[in-house]
Design a protein around this motif. Sequence first.
Motif, PDB file in Angstrom:
ATOM      1  N   ASP A  57       0.834  -1.209   0.000  1.00  0.00           N
ATOM      2  CA  ASP A  57       0.000   0.000   0.000  1.00  0.00           C
ATOM      3  C   ASP A  57       0.865   1.254   0.000  1.00  0.00           C
ATOM      4  O   ASP A  57       0.525   2.256  -0.646  1.00  0.00           O
ATOM      5  N   ILE A  60       2.185   1.826  -3.536  1.00  0.00           N
ATOM      6  CA  ILE A  60       1.105   2.277  -4.413  1.00  0.00           C
ATOM      7  C   ILE A  60       0.792   3.747  -4.154  1.00  0.00           C
ATOM      8  O   ILE A  60       0.561   4.525  -5.085  1.00  0.00           O
ATOM      9  N   ALA A  61       0.801   4.153  -2.900  1.00  0.00           N
ATOM     10  CA  ALA A  61       0.554   5.558  -2.575  1.00  0.00           C
ATOM     11  C   ALA A  61       1.640   6.450  -3.165  1.00  0.00           C
ATOM     12  O   ALA A  61       1.354   7.541  -3.677  1.00  0.00           O
ATOM     13  N   LYS A  64       1.043   6.635  -6.861  1.00  0.00           N
ATOM     14  CA  LYS A  64      -0.141   7.455  -7.124  1.00  0.00           C
ATOM     15  C   LYS A  64       0.233   8.931  -7.101  1.00  0.00           C
ATOM     16  O   LYS A  64      -0.244   9.728  -7.917  1.00  0.00           O
ATOM     17  N   GLU A  87      -4.881   2.443 -11.775  1.00  0.00           N
ATOM     18  CA  GLU A  87      -5.966   1.843 -10.994  1.00  0.00           C
ATOM     19  C   GLU A  87      -5.307   0.936  -9.955  1.00  0.00           C
ATOM     20  O   GLU A  87      -4.456   0.115 -10.285  1.00  0.00           O
ATOM     21  N   HIS A  88      -5.677   1.075  -8.706  1.00  0.00           N
ATOM     22  CA  HIS A  88      -4.934   0.463  -7.613  1.00  0.00           C
ATOM     23  C   HIS A  88      -4.747  -1.046  -7.784  1.00  0.00           C
ATOM     24  O   HIS A  88      -3.630  -1.560  -7.638  1.00  0.00           O
ATOM     25  N   ASP A  89      -5.829  -1.779  -8.058  1.00  0.00           N
ATOM     26  CA  ASP A  89      -5.719  -3.232  -8.157  1.00  0.00           C
ATOM     27  C   ASP A  89      -4.851  -3.641  -9.339  1.00  0.00           C
ATOM     28  O   ASP A  89      -4.113  -4.634  -9.273  1.00  0.00           O
ATOM     29  N   ARG A  92      -1.201  -2.872  -8.399  1.00  0.00           N
ATOM     30  CA  ARG A  92      -0.749  -3.762  -7.327  1.00  0.00           C
ATOM     31  C   ARG A  92      -0.236  -5.098  -7.878  1.00  0.00           C
ATOM     32  O   ARG A  92       0.708  -5.678  -7.340  1.00  0.00           O
TER      33      ARG A  92
END
Length: 229
Positions: A57, A60-61, A64, A87-89, A92
């Motif tokens: 996480d 990803i942050a 982003k 897109e997060h998923d 990831r």
Amino acid sequence: DIYRGRGFTAMMIGRDAIVPLDTFSLSGKSMGSLRSTRNRAEREGRHVEHVEPPLSDALIAELKGVSDEWLTLEGRRERTFTLGQFEHDYIRESPVLVLRSAEGRAEAFINLIPDGARGEMTFDLMRHRADAPNGAMDLLMLAMIDLGKEQGYSTLSLGMVPFVNPEPEETTSRADRAIGQLAKPMSRFFASESLFAYKNKFRPNWEPRFLVVRSVTHLPRVALALTCL
């Protein structure tokens, strides 16, 4: 030729930049700019981090934040069809290469995606911060080439450049030249000339890509489908 022999119409719509990894080298005068970029980054303490999924996480942050800054730059937006989107998923579950400053700050990244061609690697998103150093994406590309060699890939696809033909005009058919003239407005939309100049720095083989239809009368339907997408 097989399609044409069966009555289809095949029109070249662009060329894919394919880098042969087994022969790629930074030696030689033509690669001087890339060598300088890498040497400068090493002096400044920059490095590229390779992270396999699933991404944390926290990472990803970070990515982003890079992506959000990239989207604030003039002309940048989520295309969502010709490329992926942040897109997060999705992020990831994909390997990433992250350019970090000497202080560890994420300055740019790319994510790697599966390629249908055997032995070939490729990527999707290429994003950097507004204040990323010149050559940030070059460093990521070079890191991806190194990674591809380490992992046993034979080629790297830098992606297709639409409506650009690096071959002399006399080697193309009259139909392809006509398509080229008709496609000039679309070429500006995709910034094809600048894309070609950037990717050509890595000395790829430019492989043709085609649109195949049963008849040129179907082209309006193709255009409509792309517009809807």
